[in-house]
Design a protein around this motif. Structure first.
Motif, short mmCIF file in Angstrom:
data_model
loop_
_atom_site.label_atom_id
_atom_site.label_comp_id
_atom_site.label_asym_id
_atom_site.label_seq_id
_atom_site.Cartn_x
_atom_site.Cartn_y
_atom_site.Cartn_z
N TRP A 31 41.59 44.94 44.21
CA TRP A 31 40.78 46.07 44.70
C TRP A 31 39.97 46.68 43.55
N GLU A 32 40.63 46.83 42.39
CA GLU A 32 39.94 47.38 41.23
C GLU A 32 38.70 46.54 40.89
N GLU A 65 32.67 45.90 40.91
CA GLU A 65 31.45 45.18 41.29
C GLU A 65 30.51 46.02 42.14
N LYS A 66 31.08 46.89 42.96
CA LYS A 66 30.27 47.59 43.96
C LYS A 66 29.89 49.02 43.59
N TYR A 67 30.74 49.70 42.82
CA TYR A 67 30.54 51.12 42.54
C TYR A 67 30.52 51.40 41.04
N ASP A 68 30.00 52.57 40.69
CA ASP A 68 29.94 52.97 39.29
C ASP A 68 31.29 53.47 38.81
N PHE A 101 36.08 55.75 40.28
CA PHE A 101 34.80 55.19 40.73
C PHE A 101 34.06 56.20 41.60
N ASP A 102 32.73 56.20 41.45
CA ASP A 102 31.87 57.03 42.29
C ASP A 102 31.52 56.20 43.52
#
Length: 126
Positions: free
Chosen positions: A89-90, A95-98, A31-32
């Protein structure tokens, strides 16, 4: 950032110190998290995970070097509760990051990603 897969060594370059972009892996997915740099940047409370596989640390709520592995970590020694925590967590990261790609296992070949997303975005602008 275009989707691609990362070896552990390639992932380590994206620690917010060597490059402004910050990536981390959770449960085999990269994730970015650059937009969360106040948390994941070099001075952030979770900065230890920048450019690394954060799965073990998140699963065990450990924020020190004991949570990091220099080799690929298959997480096989984690218990069911810890593995469920990794999956939760994944989902939060999704949901929050690319999502930018997968974390490669040793010897695994990277996937070929198409430019479909870029084409769709371009067509919207026309």
């Amino acid at each position: 950032m275009k989707k691609r897969d990362f070896s552990l060594e390639q992932l380590r370059q994206y620690d917010g110190a060597r490059t402004p972009r910050i990536l981390l892996a959770v449960n085999g997915k990269v994730f970015d998290v650059t937009k969360g740099s106040k948390f994941y940047g070099p001075a952030g409370p979770y900065g230890i995970f920048a450019g690394r596989d954060a799965s073990r640390g998140l699963a065990t709520f450990c924020l020190d070097k004991d949570a990091l592995r220099d080799e690929y970590d298959d997480l096989s020694d984690l218990n069911a509760v810890q593995m469920e925590s990794v999956r939760e967590w994944e989902m939060q990261f999704k949901e929050k990051y690319d999502y930018v790609g997968r974390l490669l296992k040793p010897g695994e070949e990277p996937s070929e990603y198409t430019d479909e997303e870029d084409t769709k975005d371009h067509n919207k602008q026309d």
